[in-house]
Design a protein around this motif. Structure first.
Motif, mmCIF file in Angstrom:
data_model
loop_
_atom_site.group_PDB
_atom_site.id
_atom_site.type_symbol
_atom_site.label_atom_id
_atom_site.label_comp_id
_atom_site.label_asym_id
_atom_site.label_seq_id
_atom_site.Cartn_x
_atom_site.Cartn_y
_atom_site.Cartn_z
ATOM 1 N N ASP A 74 0.831 -1.218 0.000
ATOM 2 C CA ASP A 74 0.000 0.000 0.000
ATOM 3 C C ASP A 74 0.860 1.260 0.000
ATOM 4 N N GLY A 75 1.922 1.234 -0.781
ATOM 5 C CA GLY A 75 2.783 2.403 -0.915
ATOM 6 C C GLY A 75 3.866 2.533 0.130
ATOM 7 N N VAL A 76 3.865 1.643 1.133
ATOM 8 C CA VAL A 76 4.879 1.682 2.197
ATOM 9 C C VAL A 76 6.026 0.741 1.812
ATOM 10 N N PRO A 77 7.252 1.252 1.677
ATOM 11 C CA PRO A 77 8.390 0.408 1.285
ATOM 12 C C PRO A 77 8.695 -0.649 2.348
ATOM 13 N N LEU A 78 9.072 -1.835 1.893
ATOM 14 C CA LEU A 78 9.452 -2.905 2.812
ATOM 15 C C LEU A 78 10.842 -2.606 3.377
ATOM 16 N N LYS A 79 10.961 -2.611 4.710
ATOM 17 C CA LYS A 79 12.233 -2.295 5.367
ATOM 18 C C LYS A 79 12.823 -3.488 6.123
ATOM 19 N N LYS A 80 11.953 -4.370 6.596
ATOM 20 C CA LYS A 80 12.441 -5.444 7.460
ATOM 21 C C LYS A 80 11.743 -6.766 7.160
ATOM 22 N N ILE A 81 12.532 -7.837 7.218
ATOM 23 C CA ILE A 81 11.994 -9.186 7.159
ATOM 24 C C ILE A 81 12.129 -9.752 8.568
ATOM 25 N N ALA A 82 11.021 -9.990 9.206
ATOM 26 C CA ALA A 82 11.010 -10.375 10.624
ATOM 27 C C ALA A 82 11.626 -11.760 10.842
ATOM 28 N N SER A 83 11.982 -12.031 12.075
ATOM 29 C CA SER A 83 12.579 -13.310 12.451
ATOM 30 C C SER A 83 11.690 -14.478 12.036
ATOM 31 N N SER A 84 12.317 -15.503 11.456
ATOM 32 C CA SER A 84 11.666 -16.758 11.067
ATOM 33 C C SER A 84 10.560 -16.586 10.030
ATOM 34 N N SER A 85 10.548 -15.481 9.314
ATOM 35 C CA SER A 85 9.490 -15.226 8.329
ATOM 36 C C SER A 85 9.361 -16.342 7.297
ATOM 37 N N PHE A 86 10.479 -16.823 6.794
ATOM 38 C CA PHE A 86 10.463 -17.847 5.743
ATOM 39 C C PHE A 86 11.285 -19.071 6.163
ATOM 40 N N TYR A 87 11.306 -19.323 7.459
ATOM 41 C CA TYR A 87 12.056 -20.450 8.007
ATOM 42 C C TYR A 87 11.527 -21.783 7.472
ATOM 43 N N ALA A 88 12.445 -22.629 6.977
ATOM 44 C CA ALA A 88 12.104 -23.982 6.521
ATOM 45 C C ALA A 88 10.915 -23.993 5.569
ATOM 46 N N MET A 89 10.944 -23.108 4.579
ATOM 47 C CA MET A 89 9.810 -22.977 3.673
ATOM 48 C C MET A 89 9.759 -24.027 2.572
ATOM 49 N N GLY A 90 10.828 -24.766 2.392
ATOM 50 C CA GLY A 90 10.815 -25.762 1.330
ATOM 51 C C GLY A 90 11.053 -25.168 -0.037
ATOM 52 N N LEU A 91 12.085 -24.322 -0.129
ATOM 53 C CA LEU A 91 12.422 -23.658 -1.393
ATOM 54 C C LEU A 91 13.656 -24.280 -2.040
ATOM 55 N N SER A 92 13.776 -25.573 -1.968
ATOM 56 C CA SER A 92 14.941 -26.265 -2.513
ATOM 57 C C SER A 92 15.090 -25.985 -4.002
ATOM 58 N N GLY A 93 16.262 -25.444 -4.364
ATOM 59 C CA GLY A 93 16.538 -25.129 -5.763
ATOM 60 C C GLY A 93 15.942 -23.818 -6.240
ATOM 61 N N TRP A 94 15.340 -23.061 -5.333
ATOM 62 C CA TRP A 94 14.697 -21.803 -5.712
ATOM 63 C C TRP A 94 15.652 -20.613 -5.575
ATOM 64 N N GLU A 95 15.291 -19.552 -6.291
ATOM 65 C CA GLU A 95 15.932 -18.250 -6.127
ATOM 66 C C GLU A 95 14.992 -17.358 -5.335
ATOM 67 N N VAL A 96 15.556 -16.608 -4.390
ATOM 68 C CA VAL A 96 14.767 -15.636 -3.620
ATOM 69 C C VAL A 96 15.225 -14.239 -4.000
ATOM 70 N N VAL A 97 14.265 -13.378 -4.290
ATOM 71 C CA VAL A 97 14.564 -11.992 -4.655
ATOM 72 C C VAL A 97 14.071 -11.067 -3.542
ATOM 73 N N ILE A 98 15.016 -10.411 -2.886
ATOM 74 C CA ILE A 98 14.698 -9.465 -1.808
ATOM 75 C C ILE A 98 14.796 -8.051 -2.372
ATOM 76 N N PRO A 99 13.781 -7.214 -2.164
ATOM 77 C CA PRO A 99 13.849 -5.850 -2.705
ATOM 78 C C PRO A 99 14.954 -5.018 -2.061
ATOM 79 N N ASP A 100 15.511 -4.084 -2.816
ATOM 80 C CA ASP A 100 16.619 -3.262 -2.328
ATOM 81 C C ASP A 100 16.235 -2.342 -1.176
ATOM 82 N N THR A 101 14.944 -2.198 -0.928
ATOM 83 C CA THR A 101 14.484 -1.342 0.174
ATOM 84 C C THR A 101 14.757 -1.955 1.546
#
Length: 245
Positions: free
Chosen positions: A42-69
């Motif tokens: 909603d127009g608010v830039p992402l600043k933080k990824i909280a603890s355990s947000s994507f812990y053990a998500m099962g992304l084997s072989g995946w690429e993760v793209v984190i925004p520069d913000t």
């Protein structure tokens, strides 16, 4: 585009659209095994990824793209998720303990903006290009006198660098090489005068060269303030039985 999903199922901290805390959608929403985290809510830039947000998500072989913000990745934010490729945002400042622990990341470039890295943040990965030896970060820059972790793919017969960029290695932080299942041996340079608690715990080493070429056992000895070590003072055991501690 930055996010191929019109309404991704990401969760945010209540009352704070700048902090993401998880994902409850179906990974089939994403294409090409690329998990793209939205840059804003909603127009608010992402600043933080909280603890355990994507812990053990099962992304084997995946690429993760984190925004520069993003400026902070919380503790265990992406730990044990199987990620093979991930970018470090150019504005990243703080990396929490175990934030990217135990993935399959092959290339790692920690930006100069980072001023704090927690223990085990990048340990147990498969890095062959970029930041293999993880050095301490401060507001003044990279402190090459202190190793705080290891992200490399090679786990056999490691030789810890004695210096980098003209700075002699003085300190090996606690847990720096913990949980790595290192095999064969490891060589600690004579320049090191301080080794933290459990720095070499939970490995399977046959020998530790404390700096004198002796490879008779997996023993880490107390260091002397001016460099070198005291063989009359056992500091840690780095062999297989450490797994029972």
């Amino acid at each position: 585009c930055d996010n191929p999903i019109p309404n991704p199922s990401f969760l945010y901290v209540n009352g704070d659209k700048s902090t993401i805390r998880g994902y409850i959608g179906n990974l089939s929403e994403f294409s090409d095994k690329k998990f793209v985290i939205p840059a804003e809510k909603d127009g608010v830039p992402l600043k933080k990824i909280a603890s355990s947000s994507f812990y053990a998500m099962g992304l084997s072989g995946w690429e993760v793209v984190i925004p520069d913000t993003v400026e902070e990745a919380g503790s265990s934010a992406f730990a044990q998720s199987g990620i093979s490729k991930i970018n470090m945002p150019s504005h990243l400042k703080t990396v929490g303990s175990s934030a990217f622990y135990s993935n399959s990341i092959k290339e790692l470039h920690i930006p100069s903006s980072v001023t704090s890295i927690g223990s085990l943040a990048y340990n147990a990965n498969q890095v062959t290009t970029g930041d293999i030896w993880i050095y301490n970060r401060t507001a003044s820059g990279i402190d090459y006198s202190k190793i705080i972790g290891y992200s490399g793919a090679n786990r056999t017969n490691l030789v810890i660098p004695e210096s980098k960029n003209g700075q002699a290695l003085k300190t090996i932080n606690g847990s720096a090489f913990r949980y790595l299942s290192l095999r064969g041996g490891i060589t600690i340079p004579n320049s090191v005068n301080s080794i933290g608690q459990l720095a070499f715990a939970l490995n399977r080493l046959d020998w530790v060269d404390n700096g004198d070429g002796d490879k008779t056992g997996p023993f880490v000895y107390s260091r002397k303030s001016g460099g070198g070590f005291d063989k009359s003072s056992l500091l840690q055991y780095a062999g297989y039985q450490t797994a029972m501690v």
